[in-house]
Design a protein around this motif. Structure first.
Motif, PDB file in Angstrom:
ATOM      1  N   THR A   1     -14.494   7.722  14.543  1.00 40.60           N
ATOM      2  CA  THR A   1     -13.185   7.472  13.944  1.00 40.60           C
ATOM      3  C   THR A   1     -12.170   7.289  15.060  1.00 40.60           C
ATOM      4  OG1 THR A   1     -13.742   8.871  12.067  1.00 40.60           O
ATOM      5  CG2 THR A   1     -11.421   8.339  12.369  1.00 40.60           C
TER       6      THR A   1
ATOM      7  N   HIS B   1      -5.291   5.992  16.392  1.00 39.70           N
ATOM      8  CA  HIS B   1      -4.249   5.282  17.130  1.00 39.70           C
ATOM      9  C   HIS B   1      -2.884   5.735  16.671  1.00 39.70           C
ATOM     10  CE1 HIS B   1      -3.452   2.797  13.590  1.00 39.70           C
ATOM     11  NE2 HIS B   1      -4.745   2.764  13.425  1.00 39.70           N
TER      12      HIS B   1
ATOM     13  N   LYS C   1      -6.131  -3.410  11.204  1.00 40.56           N
ATOM     14  CA  LYS C   1      -6.082  -2.549  10.021  1.00 40.56           C
ATOM     15  C   LYS C   1      -7.370  -1.755   9.877  1.00 40.56           C
ATOM     16  CE  LYS C   1      -3.185  -5.919   7.599  1.00 40.56           C
ATOM     17  NZ  LYS C   1      -1.927  -5.419   8.092  1.00 40.56           N
ATOM     18  N   SER C   2      -7.738  -1.027  10.919  1.00 45.52           N
ATOM     19  CA  SER C   2      -8.885  -0.134  10.792  1.00 45.52           C
ATOM     20  C   SER C   2      -8.618   1.083  11.652  1.00 45.52           C
ATOM     21  CB  SER C   2     -10.167  -0.832  11.240  1.00 45.52           C
ATOM     22  OG  SER C   2     -10.138  -1.040  12.628  1.00 45.52           O
ATOM     23  N   GLY C   3      -9.457   2.087  11.527  1.00 44.90           N
ATOM     24  CA  GLY C   3      -9.241   3.308  12.278  1.00 44.90           C
ATOM     25  C   GLY C   3      -8.196   4.170  11.608  1.00 44.90           C
ATOM     26  N   GLU C   4      -7.877   5.264  12.286  1.00 46.45           N
ATOM     27  CA  GLU C   4      -6.958   6.241  11.715  1.00 46.45           C
ATOM     28  C   GLU C   4      -5.640   6.209  12.472  1.00 46.45           C
ATOM     29  OE1 GLU C   4      -8.357   9.586  10.064  1.00 46.45           O
ATOM     30  OE2 GLU C   4      -6.663  10.868  10.500  1.00 46.45           O
ATOM     31  N   GLY C   5      -4.519   6.193  11.759  1.00 43.47           N
ATOM     32  CA  GLY C   5      -3.213   6.187  12.401  1.00 43.47           C
ATOM     33  C   GLY C   5      -2.582   7.562  12.361  1.00 43.47           C
TER      34      GLY C   5
END
Lengths: 368, 313
Positions: A180, A183, A217-221
């Protein structure tokens, strides 16, 4: 909550201690500085207002404390509104100096001509390594090539036991769990420097260029440095990027540079200035740096944030000129840089940059 | 004019207070209008440049509509989730306080619910990110493992729990106090005669509540829900802290990639924004302003229509 607050409180404490120890040294260097300009040193008084980069906030606290204790009649203010807000306030004439993770763009430099009645001077004051942090129990000293790192953050490598990762870490026991990537969800100079590194060191894998807002638009913010750190701490198999001084006890990945794997230490980060070129448009008084993201020298850590201070070349009154010169000289002095290093874990600027910056600061004058 | 009023024989004498007080309350009323108009003017004036901005200036999208749509979707989704949690719970709490609890317990429970409203939203945000989110991860894993055929739980589940479902749940807790206190007040106002008539006809307590309290309180429940929705739409810092944002439009409630919300997006992007980006953020604020206005307008309309059939007459 306590977990977050405690290191910061400790940092402030450490800063205060360093400053207290360094007082005598500071005042000595101030006297020698100002004797070259106009000779009256201890008579500095008044308010000095600045705004800008939140990355500089911890260092600025140390600089404020250090400068004010040797000049008791001076009050230095710094509003950490963010780099963009700081530049805007500076160009509108609202503050006398600004801190910014980016140097002035061309149109901003034009605006500065008007506000400052002359050009604006800028010079690096804060160099900080950005660590790649990860949460993978049982795995220490994860080693990553730029291409692997970029693929992870671009969402192209999704498992920890991907051959690309195991190939660089033959001894580590990597799980088959999902990666995961975390960012920053806010706009940030840290993201700007990290993506600048990815786009130069791994252009094949990172095709989104250097950007301050996370482009995919992927991963965790997560919000802010503390948000990224707590998100990485909170989940298994997470990886993120954050100011090295805030990384705490999280694992810090070693990044491949010139065939070796280098960690985010202040020493390795400060060497990047020696192997970097001036930015296009840099002059004797615009000391801006094009950070070399792909150095071939060993032991250099290329993922760094270089943050600048901006001052006007002219001010209305001699008092303000003295004040700005005194404060700016302290910030770039060895003592000031040492105080920032203790408080914020930053890397001190190099001597050659200090000399250039001091020469620029000495040129500040009244606008008559 | 004044001397006339004092000397007039047919009109009672008007004191200073009678003249000053109406002026004061009129001014207070006008302040609301002026403030609202000021906010609307500011949003429109500063937001207009964003509508005509070049595509290159809009971060991560080709047009302003494409930029604001995922945010609007996320705002509405989080708020609807919040209401799904909050409405049943607050009706239950309100009913317990008004009709079931012993009097002493009822008043202290009511006080505790009001106390929830006094907790600052950043505290809810920290509670969400450090306490609630990690504890929801096993639930999300289970949902992704067993119910992934439902689009809401398609997975992959977030490993940190910072999902729109978590955000919606925290928002639900945050709007609970306002909804509960409105429902409680309206339930307590149910005419005693209606309740006693129902009981006299042989209704159980549940049947009595269904026959008298709910019909009488329906408009109050709706307006409480709409007020709660208004708060949920505008909540900023708790969402910004909890939610992992990727600005996607998706039905998936348990993944790391979630739509953002308008208010949280402004809080996240504003500190580093400059030039046209500031205008774009303010324009999204205008969109939120209009949506909130529409929601309140809708609530008024529903309450106004229901009042006629509320059973009170």
């Amino acid at each position: 909550m306590n977990r977050i607050l405690r290191p910061r409180a400790a940092a402030f404490g450490a800063a205060a201690l360093v400053v207290a120890v360094g007082i005598s040294a500071c005042s000595a260097s101030n006297e020698s500085d100002s004797s070259t300009s106009d000779g009256t040193s201890s008579s500095l008084s008044g308010d000095l207002n600045g705004a800008g980069s939140s990355a500089q906030e911890a260092a600025m606290a140390a600089w404020k404390a250090g400068f004010q204790s040797s000049n008791p009649d001076v009050t230095v203010n710094y509003d950490a509104v963010g780099s963009g807000g700081g530049r805007e306030q500076f160009l509108a004439g609202g503050v006398q100096y600004a801190g910014s993770d980016d140097y002035l763009a061309d149109d901003e430099a034009t605006k500065a001509q008007k506000t400052c009645n002359g050009e604006a001077f800028e010079y690096p004051v804060y160099v900080s390594p950005i660590a790649v942090i990860y949460n993978l129990p049982g795995v220490d000293g994860l080693q990553l090539t730029p291409a692997t790192l970029a693929s992870i953050f671009a969402g192209k490598i999704t498992k920890w036991n991907d051959p690309a990762i195991t190939g660089d870490n033959p001894d580590a026991k990597l799980p088959s769990s999902n990666i995961t990537p975390v960012h920053r969800s806010d706009e940030s100079g840290t993201t700007g420097n990290f993506t600048d590194y990815l786009s130069q060191a791994a252009p094949q894998q990172w095709t989104y260029g250097p950007v301050e807002s996370w482009p995919i638009k992927s991963g965790e913010g997560a919000d802010g440095t503390s948000g990224v750190v707590s998100a990485v701490k909170g989940g298994d198999g997470t990886i993120g990027y954050a100011d090295a001084s805030q990384a705490g006890d999280l694992g810090k990945a070693l990044v491949e540079v010139g065939g070796e794997f280098v960690g985010p230490t202040p020493e390795a980060a400060s060497q990047i200035l020696d192997v970097s070129q001036p930015a296009p448009g840099a002059t004797d008084t615009n000391i801006t740096i094009e950070v070399n993201r792909t150095p071939s020298e060993a032991g250099v850590y290329p993922i760094v944030l270089v943050s600048y201070q901006m001052v006007c070349s002219t001010y209305d009154s001699q008092d303000t000129v003295d004040l700005v010169q005194g404060f700016a000289s302290y910030v770039i002095s060895a003592d000031g840089q040492q105080a920032a290093s203790q408080a914020a874990g930053s890397a001190p600027i190099t001597d050659s940059i200090r000399q250039q910056a001091q020469a620029a600061i000495d040129k500040i004058s009244t606008s008559s | 004019m004044t001397s006339h009023a004092v000397e007039g024989t047919h009109r009672p004498p008007r004191s200073v207070g009678d003249r000053v007080f109406p002026a004061l309350v009129t001014a207070a009323g006008a302040v609301i209008l002026v403030t609202l108009a000021g906010v609307a003017l500011f949003l429109t004036y500063e937001g207009l440049p964003a509508l005509t901005a070049k595509a290159a200036d809009i971060p991560g999208a080709d047009s302003f509509a494409a930029y604001v749509w995922p945010l609007l979707y996320g705002t509405l989704l989080a708020s609807v989730l919040a209401l799904l949690f909050a409405v049943p719970v607050s009706i239950g709490v309100a009913l317990f306080i008004s009709h079931f609890a012993p009097r002493r317990l009822a008043s202290s429970l009511g006080y505790l619910v009001d106390l929830l409203a006094a907790v600052p939203s950043i505290i809810y945000g920290l509670w969400g990110i450090f306490f609630l989110a990690p504890r929801l991860v096993p639930l999300y894993d289970w949902l992704a493992g067993h119910l992934s055929w439902i689009p809401f739980f398609a997975g992959p589940a977030s490993v940190t729990g910072r999902t729109i479902l978590t955000a919606g749940f925290v928002l639900g807790v945050m709007v609970l106090p306002i909804m509960t206190s409105i429902c409680r007040e309206i339930f307590l106002q149910t005419p005693r005669l209606h309740e006693e008539a129902a009981l006299a006809l042989g209704a159980t307590r549940w049947e009595m509540i269904r026959m008298t309290v709910f019909p009488y309180g329906r408009s109050g429940i709706v307006s409480g829900a709409m007020l709660a929705l208004g708060r949920a739409l505008g909540e900023t810092i708790a969402v910004a802290t909890i939610l992992s944002v990727s600005n996607v439009v998706s039905l998936n409630l348990i993944s790391s990639t979630n739509p953002g919300t308008i208010a949280a997006n402004i809080a996240l992007k504003f500190p580093e924004a400059s030039g046209i980006e500031v205008n774009i953020l303010i324009a999204t604020g205008l969109v939120l302003f209009i949506v909130t206005f529409l929601v309140n307008f809708l609530a008024r309309a529903i309450v106004g229509r229901r009042a006629e059939f509320s059973g009170a007459n």
